[in-house]
Structures are given as C-alpha cells and as structure tokens.
Design a protein around this motif. Structure first.
Motif, PDB file in Angstrom:
ATOM      1  N   HIS A   1     -15.432   3.083  -1.847  1.00  0.00           N
ATOM      2  CA  HIS A   1     -14.535   1.930  -1.924  1.00  0.00           C
ATOM      3  C   HIS A   1     -13.474   2.197  -2.998  1.00  0.00           C
ATOM      4  CE1 HIS A   1     -14.187  -2.616  -3.136  1.00  0.00           C
ATOM      5  NE2 HIS A   1     -13.082  -2.159  -2.583  1.00  0.00           N
ATOM      6  N   PHE A   2     -12.191   1.967  -2.627  1.00  0.00           N
ATOM      7  CA  PHE A   2     -11.102   2.128  -3.600  1.00  0.00           C
ATOM      8  C   PHE A   2     -10.226   0.881  -3.605  1.00  0.00           C
ATOM      9  CE2 PHE A   2     -11.994   6.438  -1.972  1.00  0.00           C
ATOM     10  CZ  PHE A   2     -12.430   7.016  -3.151  1.00  0.00           C
ATOM     11  N   SER A   3      -9.684   0.551  -4.789  1.00  0.00           N
ATOM     12  CA  SER A   3      -8.682  -0.520  -4.884  1.00  0.00           C
ATOM     13  C   SER A   3      -7.332   0.145  -5.067  1.00  0.00           C
ATOM     14  CB  SER A   3      -8.955  -1.425  -6.083  1.00  0.00           C
ATOM     15  OG  SER A   3     -10.132  -2.140  -5.869  1.00  0.00           O
ATOM     16  N   LEU A   4      -6.383  -0.267  -4.229  1.00  0.00           N
ATOM     17  CA  LEU A   4      -5.056   0.342  -4.268  1.00  0.00           C
ATOM     18  C   LEU A   4      -4.031  -0.687  -4.720  1.00  0.00           C
ATOM     19  CD1 LEU A   4      -6.640   2.277  -2.359  1.00  0.00           C
ATOM     20  CD2 LEU A   4      -4.527   2.614  -1.119  1.00  0.00           C
ATOM     21  N   ARG A   5      -3.121  -0.256  -5.594  1.00  0.00           N
ATOM     22  CA  ARG A   5      -2.027  -1.147  -5.997  1.00  0.00           C
ATOM     23  C   ARG A   5      -0.710  -0.436  -5.706  1.00  0.00           C
ATOM     24  NH1 ARG A   5       1.347  -1.467 -10.071  1.00  0.00           N
ATOM     25  NH2 ARG A   5       0.284   0.157 -11.243  1.00  0.00           N
ATOM     26  N   PHE A   6       0.148  -1.119  -4.965  1.00  0.00           N
ATOM     27  CA  PHE A   6       1.468  -0.584  -4.651  1.00  0.00           C
ATOM     28  C   PHE A   6       2.488  -1.399  -5.423  1.00  0.00           C
ATOM     29  CE2 PHE A   6       0.395   1.841  -0.803  1.00  0.00           C
ATOM     30  CZ  PHE A   6      -0.851   1.312  -0.496  1.00  0.00           C
ATOM     31  N   TYR A   7       3.317  -0.720  -6.197  1.00  0.00           N
ATOM     32  CA  TYR A   7       4.422  -1.443  -6.839  1.00  0.00           C
ATOM     33  C   TYR A   7       5.725  -0.836  -6.338  1.00  0.00           C
ATOM     34  CZ  TYR A   7       7.932  -2.633 -10.261  1.00  0.00           C
ATOM     35  OH  TYR A   7       9.110  -3.032 -10.845  1.00  0.00           O
ATOM     36  N   ASN A   8       6.458  -1.678  -5.611  1.00  0.00           N
ATOM     37  CA  ASN A   8       7.726  -1.238  -5.025  1.00  0.00           C
ATOM     38  C   ASN A   8       8.836  -1.466  -6.052  1.00  0.00           C
ATOM     39  OD1 ASN A   8      10.048  -0.884  -3.591  1.00  0.00           O
ATOM     40  ND2 ASN A   8       9.676  -2.552  -2.126  1.00  0.00           N
ATOM     41  N   ARG A   9       9.261  -0.389  -6.709  1.00  0.00           N
ATOM     42  CA  ARG A   9      10.289  -0.524  -7.748  1.00  0.00           C
ATOM     43  C   ARG A   9      11.691  -0.611  -7.167  1.00  0.00           C
ATOM     44  NH1 ARG A   9       7.760   3.833 -10.624  1.00  0.00           N
ATOM     45  NH2 ARG A   9       6.475   3.003 -12.272  1.00  0.00           N
ATOM     46  N   SER A  10      11.848  -0.386  -5.870  1.00  0.00           N
ATOM     47  CA  SER A  10      13.195  -0.342  -5.295  1.00  0.00           C
ATOM     48  C   SER A  10      13.750  -1.755  -5.122  1.00  0.00           C
ATOM     49  CB  SER A  10      13.159   0.372  -3.945  1.00  0.00           C
ATOM     50  OG  SER A  10      12.597  -0.496  -2.985  1.00  0.00           O
ATOM     51  N   GLN A  11      15.011  -1.824  -4.740  1.00  0.00           N
ATOM     52  CA  GLN A  11      15.675  -3.124  -4.543  1.00  0.00           C
ATOM     53  C   GLN A  11      15.523  -3.610  -3.101  1.00  0.00           C
ATOM     54  OE1 GLN A  11      17.236  -4.645  -7.277  1.00  0.00           O
ATOM     55  NE2 GLN A  11      16.381  -2.909  -8.404  1.00  0.00           N
ATOM     56  N   GLU A  12      14.757  -2.875  -2.254  1.00  0.00           N
ATOM     57  CA  GLU A  12      14.589  -3.286  -0.841  1.00  0.00           C
ATOM     58  C   GLU A  12      13.119  -3.496  -0.540  1.00  0.00           C
ATOM     59  OE1 GLU A  12      15.849   0.056   1.443  1.00  0.00           O
ATOM     60  OE2 GLU A  12      17.780   0.152   0.411  1.00  0.00           O
ATOM     61  N   ASP A  13      12.847  -4.371   0.467  1.00  0.00           N
ATOM     62  CA  ASP A  13      11.475  -4.527   0.946  1.00  0.00           C
ATOM     63  C   ASP A  13      11.088  -3.230   1.648  1.00  0.00           C
ATOM     64  OD1 ASP A  13      11.945  -7.027   0.069  1.00  0.00           O
ATOM     65  OD2 ASP A  13      11.918  -8.003   2.024  1.00  0.00           O
ATOM     66  N   LYS A  14       9.833  -2.824   1.463  1.00  0.00           N
ATOM     67  CA  LYS A  14       9.423  -1.535   2.061  1.00  0.00           C
ATOM     68  C   LYS A  14       8.119  -1.705   2.835  1.00  0.00           C
ATOM     69  CE  LYS A  14      12.513   1.402   0.413  1.00  0.00           C
ATOM     70  NZ  LYS A  14      12.598   2.152  -0.789  1.00  0.00           N
ATOM     71  N   THR A  15       7.955  -0.850   3.860  1.00  0.00           N
ATOM     72  CA  THR A  15       6.696  -0.812   4.608  1.00  0.00           C
ATOM     73  C   THR A  15       6.102   0.586   4.423  1.00  0.00           C
ATOM     74  OG1 THR A  15       7.607  -2.322   6.225  1.00  0.00           O
ATOM     75  CG2 THR A  15       5.650  -1.110   6.886  1.00  0.00           C
ATOM     76  N   TYR A  16       4.912   0.630   3.882  1.00  0.00           N
ATOM     77  CA  TYR A  16       4.272   1.907   3.586  1.00  0.00           C
ATOM     78  C   TYR A  16       3.113   2.138   4.547  1.00  0.00           C
ATOM     79  CZ  TYR A  16       6.680   1.131  -0.867  1.00  0.00           C
ATOM     80  OH  TYR A  16       7.619   0.882  -1.827  1.00  0.00           O
ATOM     81  N   ARG A  17       2.953   3.406   4.958  1.00  0.00           N
ATOM     82  CA  ARG A  17       1.812   3.758   5.829  1.00  0.00           C
ATOM     83  C   ARG A  17       0.881   4.670   5.041  1.00  0.00           C
ATOM     84  NH1 ARG A  17       0.582   7.672   9.180  1.00  0.00           N
ATOM     85  NH2 ARG A  17       2.607   8.711   8.950  1.00  0.00           N
ATOM     86  N   LEU A  18      -0.395   4.317   5.115  1.00  0.00           N
ATOM     87  CA  LEU A  18      -1.405   5.074   4.375  1.00  0.00           C
ATOM     88  C   LEU A  18      -2.048   6.118   5.271  1.00  0.00           C
ATOM     89  CD1 LEU A  18      -3.616   2.524   2.413  1.00  0.00           C
ATOM     90  CD2 LEU A  18      -2.475   4.522   1.481  1.00  0.00           C
ATOM     91  N   ALA A  19      -2.327   7.276   4.715  1.00  0.00           N
ATOM     92  CA  ALA A  19      -3.079   8.302   5.459  1.00  0.00           C
ATOM     93  C   ALA A  19      -3.990   9.013   4.471  1.00  0.00           C
ATOM     94  CB  ALA A  19      -2.117   9.283   6.111  1.00  0.00           C
ATOM     95  N   ILE A  20      -4.998   9.705   4.994  1.00  0.00           N
ATOM     96  CA  ILE A  20      -5.890  10.439   4.091  1.00  0.00           C
ATOM     97  C   ILE A  20      -6.067  11.869   4.592  1.00  0.00           C
ATOM     98  CG2 ILE A  20      -7.188   8.524   3.105  1.00  0.00           C
ATOM     99  CD1 ILE A  20      -9.312   8.919   5.233  1.00  0.00           C
ATOM    100  N   GLU A  21      -6.356  12.754   3.656  1.00  0.00           N
ATOM    101  CA  GLU A  21      -6.647  14.154   3.982  1.00  0.00           C
ATOM    102  C   GLU A  21      -7.855  14.588   3.179  1.00  0.00           C
ATOM    103  OE1 GLU A  21      -3.501  16.857   3.181  1.00  0.00           O
ATOM    104  OE2 GLU A  21      -2.323  16.201   4.908  1.00  0.00           O
ATOM    105  N   GLY A  22      -8.723  15.385   3.797  1.00  0.00           N
ATOM    106  CA  GLY A  22      -9.906  15.842   3.073  1.00  0.00           C
ATOM    107  C   GLY A  22     -10.838  16.542   4.030  1.00  0.00           C
ATOM    108  N   PRO A  23     -12.121  16.498   3.759  1.00  0.00           N
ATOM    109  CA  PRO A  23     -13.069  17.193   4.632  1.00  0.00           C
ATOM    110  C   PRO A  23     -13.093  16.598   6.039  1.00  0.00           C
ATOM    111  CG  PRO A  23     -14.200  15.913   2.931  1.00  0.00           C
ATOM    112  CD  PRO A  23     -12.756  15.839   2.616  1.00  0.00           C
ATOM    113  N   ALA A  24     -13.622  17.336   6.973  1.00  0.00           N
ATOM    114  CA  ALA A  24     -13.643  16.897   8.378  1.00  0.00           C
ATOM    115  C   ALA A  24     -14.432  15.608   8.539  1.00  0.00           C
ATOM    116  CB  ALA A  24     -14.283  17.994   9.223  1.00  0.00           C
ATOM    117  N   GLY A  25     -13.964  14.770   9.481  1.00  0.00           N
ATOM    118  CA  GLY A  25     -14.713  13.562   9.837  1.00  0.00           C
ATOM    119  C   GLY A  25     -14.412  12.354   8.974  1.00  0.00           C
ATOM    120  N   LEU A  26     -13.349  12.420   8.147  1.00  0.00           N
ATOM    121  CA  LEU A  26     -13.007  11.276   7.284  1.00  0.00           C
ATOM    122  C   LEU A  26     -12.466  10.130   8.119  1.00  0.00           C
ATOM    123  CD1 LEU A  26     -11.037  12.763   4.266  1.00  0.00           C
ATOM    124  CD2 LEU A  26     -13.357  11.879   4.288  1.00  0.00           C
TER     125      LEU A  26
END
Ligand code: SF4
Ligand code: SF4
Length: 456
Positions: free
Chosen positions: A370-395
């Motif tokens: 379990h992880f807690s993620l915090r995104f802080y958008n420092r830009s002057q525009e609204d943003k949409t972020y997509r999350l992905a993960i990389e690591g061992p097989a089967g994640l």
C-alpha cells in the motif's frame, strides 16, 4: 528652548526605564519615511488577502509544514529553497548594513513603522505634542487624564487587534481566521486564547515596550557594529564643523547646542556623542538639525548621512573587501535560488508507505503493498496525470483514480495498491518504479521497494 540633560538614554543610573517623549519633526527625510511607512503598512495588511494561483500569497502553515510563497507551495523536503531565501535575505541585510548602516531599522522594520506611523500618531492626536504628553504623565490622575489615557489605550487595543489578526492570517490563512473571528470564543477557545495572546504581545510592545525592543531584544542591533566600519554611510554629527558648541554669536562651531536633535530622537540618544547601538538610523535628527540651521542661516548637513572617514576629512571607500564579499554572497545565493526555482519540476510527486503493516498477503502466491501518493501540480494549468508501474513480472496496480486530475497550483492525494507475485520477489524484496505520464510524456518517476514474505 528646553535643554534636557546632556546624555539621554532610556535607562537611568538605577536601571529604571526613562520614558522617551520624541518631539515631532518635519523635513524631507520624515516625508520619505512616512510615505515608505504607509506603503509597508498597506503591504502588511493587504498581502494575506491577495490570492496567486488560487492560494494565499504568503501562508506559513508551520504545523502542516506547508509554506506558500507567491503562488508556490514549498514542502518540508523543499526547505532548501527557504534556506536559500533566508540566506539571501541575510546576505542582503549584511550588504546594506555595511554600505548604509541600519537603513532597515529606521525605514522598513515593522516595529519602527507601526510605532512611528500608527501608535505615536494616535498618541499625538489624543495627548498632544511632547511637552503636553510629558505634562500629562507628570500630572495628577484627574478626569482629563483618565479620559485621555482611556481613549488612547482603547485605540491602541483596536489597532493591536487588527495588527495581530493580520499577523495570524499569515500563519493560519484568512479563511480560518474569518471562521475564528465570526464564531463565539467558546466554540474556538484555544484559537481565541492564541489570538488574545498575540494581541497582548503587540499591545504591550507598541504601548509600553517600544524602543526597548530595538535596544534590548533585537539581535540585529547587537551585531550591526561588526557589519559596519568607518566607511559605512550612517547618520552622524560633523564634529569638525559643529564644535565647540555654544549659543548663536558666541561660538566658533555651527552647533548651537539647542538639543533639538536629541528632543526628536525616538531612542532618546544624542547623536553628537558618536555612533551608538541605540541609533536606528531614522534620520529624524537630520531633519531637526537642518531646520535649526535654516533658522540660524548656516548650511544644512551638520548632522547628516556620511561615513566616519568623511567626517574626519578623509575619503570614503565604497568598494572595500567586506562589500565585495557580501555582494558576491548575495549574488551567489540569488542565482542559486532562481536557478533552483526555475528548474523545479512542474509536478511534485511524493510516494510514502503509510505506517502499519508493510505488506498484506492476499493468497499463497500474491502480496500487496500500500502506498500513499501526493501530486502537487505547480503549473498554471489543470493537468491530468496517468499512473503506470514497472518492476518484476506480474505486477498489478489498483488505484481509485487513474488518470487523476489535479487543478493548477493544487495538490491531490490518492492511495495505490500494488500486487506482486511472491515468486517475483528476491529475498522478500523487489524494485518498483512508479511512473507519471502527461500526454504520453513521462514527467515524474519514483523508485520504491516492494516488500513481501521471504520464501525459502
Ligand atoms: S540640532 Fe543641530 S545645532 Fe541643535 S544641538 Fe543638535 S546638532 Fe547642535
Ligand atoms: S540619533 Fe538620529 S538617526 Fe539615530 S535614532 Fe536618534 S534621531 Fe534617529
């Protein structure tokens, strides 16, 4: 003209406080200081109400460890920027003190500005000029005195309440402050006590402590003597021109010993005794002495801004080693600060493992982190972020928001669960990369360790 004793200070021989009754003064320096003082007061009161990027322009939320400066949020892990900012301000203070003395104290410090432009103004308006104020204080407690003191202190309390509430707004935010002030003290009694304590401190300072703050408490006054030297431009008295003192027509020097420069001094010192720790560089004595010089038809500048070397007839060096060292330090810190701010990524991603169990076993062959993620958008525009993960097989990534929308200048938090086949772990561990894309562009990534049971 009144001739006070020759060496006025704010403490008498027995260590008791001597009350200072500075006479009012007019002149160009007084005019410039008043204009600048009103500007400082305006900035102080208006700043918390100005929003930049939807956030209060300056907000220092110490318990939350969140600092907002001019539309930018700084988190504890970014304290380096604040350290650089403080270093820059210190270097600027060193540089200007070495160059022009305590210009900060006399012209910009909120202690001086509020005392001189607000509290002393109220005092003069209610109690009259310095002679009247002295007479009132020495006189018996009659109806007139009670009425004048009562009115003055009531006005002090009202102003102190505004000054302290604005001060609090810099730390808790204007919205929180409004909710405190709108509600009953019983609903927010800790907040009310906090507000009351700050008000009491301001009232005590401006109504009674006054110049003692600069003389006794302020650390800057203590070390300013090591920052200045004989080439520093400060307020001083031209002994060569002024001495020997005496009355008009009896003296060979220009000082007519009228004590007008002493009478107007807010720290009660005599500038003719040389540079003193109590001098805040307010230049009131310059205006006062120039007024006298006009009356006795002598040139201005017996008391003036100049260096010790110039007062003794020598040259003033502007480009001396300490000025060069302080200016290099100042420029270096400013460059580092601007480069650091300019290259800050527009997305600040924080990934932390919440306290508690480091992983959960879902089945014989699957573990979840379990992880807690915090995104802080420092830009002057609204943003949409997509999350992905990389690591061992089967994640596998499970998160309630993906993609996640974050408004300009705002932060958003979410939770993420990463399931991993136990067989993919090596000694119960594996490396995981959390990737954030915006329009297929990788804009942030974090590496973190996945944990699970150690299988023999
Ligand atoms: S105001 Fe000027 S003339 Fe009067 S005592 Fe001060 S230095 Fe001398
Ligand atoms: S000596 Fe002059 S400059 Fe210094 S605090 Fe007094 S009035 Fe201000």
């Amino acid at each position: 003209m009144n001739h006070p004793p020759e060496a006025l200070t704010t403490i008498d021989e027995k260590g008791r406080r001597k009350w200072v009754y500075p006479a009012s003064v007019s002149g160009p320096f007084r005019k410039w200081r008043r204009g600048l003082g009103y500007f400082v007061i305006l900035i102080y009161f208006v700043m918390p109400w100005i929003k930049i990027g939807g956030m209060q322009s300056i907000l220092l939320q110490i318990p939350e460890r969140r600092f907002v400066l001019f539309g930018q949020i700084f988190w504890p892990q970014e304290l380096l920027y604040l350290v650089f900012l403080l270093l820059g301000l210190t270097a600027a203070l060193f540089f200007f003190t070495a160059l022009v003395g305590r210009v900060w104290c006399g012209w910009l410090c909120p202690q001086t500005v509020f005392l001189e432009e607000v509290f002393r103004k109220i005092e003069e308006w209610v109690e009259g000029d310095h002679h009247e104020r002295m007479r009132l204080d020495k006189g018996p407690w009659n109806f007139r005195k009670v009425w004048k003191k009562g009115l003055k202190h009531s006005l002090y309390l009202i102003v102190s309440a505004h000054v302290s509430n604005t001060f609090i707004a810099y730390f808790v935010g204007t919205e929180e402050l409004m909710s405190w002030t709108a509600g009953s003290p019983l609903d927010h009694w800790t907040a009310f006590l906090f507000m009351f304590s700050i008000l009491a401190v301001f009232y005590f300072d401006f109504a009674w402590f006054r110049e003692q703050f600069c003389i006794v408490l302020c650390p800057y006054a203590r070390f300013q003597s090591v920052l200045t030297d004989e080439h520093t431009i400060q307020v001083g008295y031209d002994q060569v021109r002024g001495e020997p003192r005496g009355h008009v027509g009896q003296t060979t020097g220009d000082c007519i010993d009228c004590y007008r420069c002493v009478a107007v001094c807010p720290t009660g010192i005599d500038i003719r005794d040389g540079y003193q720790l109590e001098c805040i560089g307010c230049a009131r004595c310059i205006d006062a002495c120039n007024e006298i010089m006009d009356r006795v038809q002598r040139p201005h500048g017996l008391v003036r801004h100049d260096s010790l070397t110039r007062f003794s007839g020598e040259r003033t060096e502007i480009f001396r080693p300490r000025i060069l060292v302080y200016s290099v330090l100042l420029v270096g810190v400013l460059i580092a600060l601007f480069v650091g701010l300019g290259t800050r990524p527009l997305l600040d991603l924080t990934v932390v493992r919440p306290p508690g169990r480091p992983f959960t076993i879902l089945s014989d062959h699957l573990a979840s982190n379990h992880f807690s993620l915090r995104f802080y958008n420092r830009s002057q525009e609204d943003k949409t972020y997509r999350l992905a993960i990389e690591g061992p097989a089967g994640l596998k990534l499970v998160t309630p928001f993906n993609p996640i929308e974050v408004k300009a200048g705002q932060e958003r938090r979410t939770e993420a669960f990463v399931t991993v086949p136990i067989s993919s772990l090596h000694e119960g561990k594996a490396r995981l990369r959390i990737l954030v894309y915006h329009h297929r562009l990788l804009i942030a990534e974090k590496s973190i360790t996945l944990l699970g049971p150690q299988v023999p």
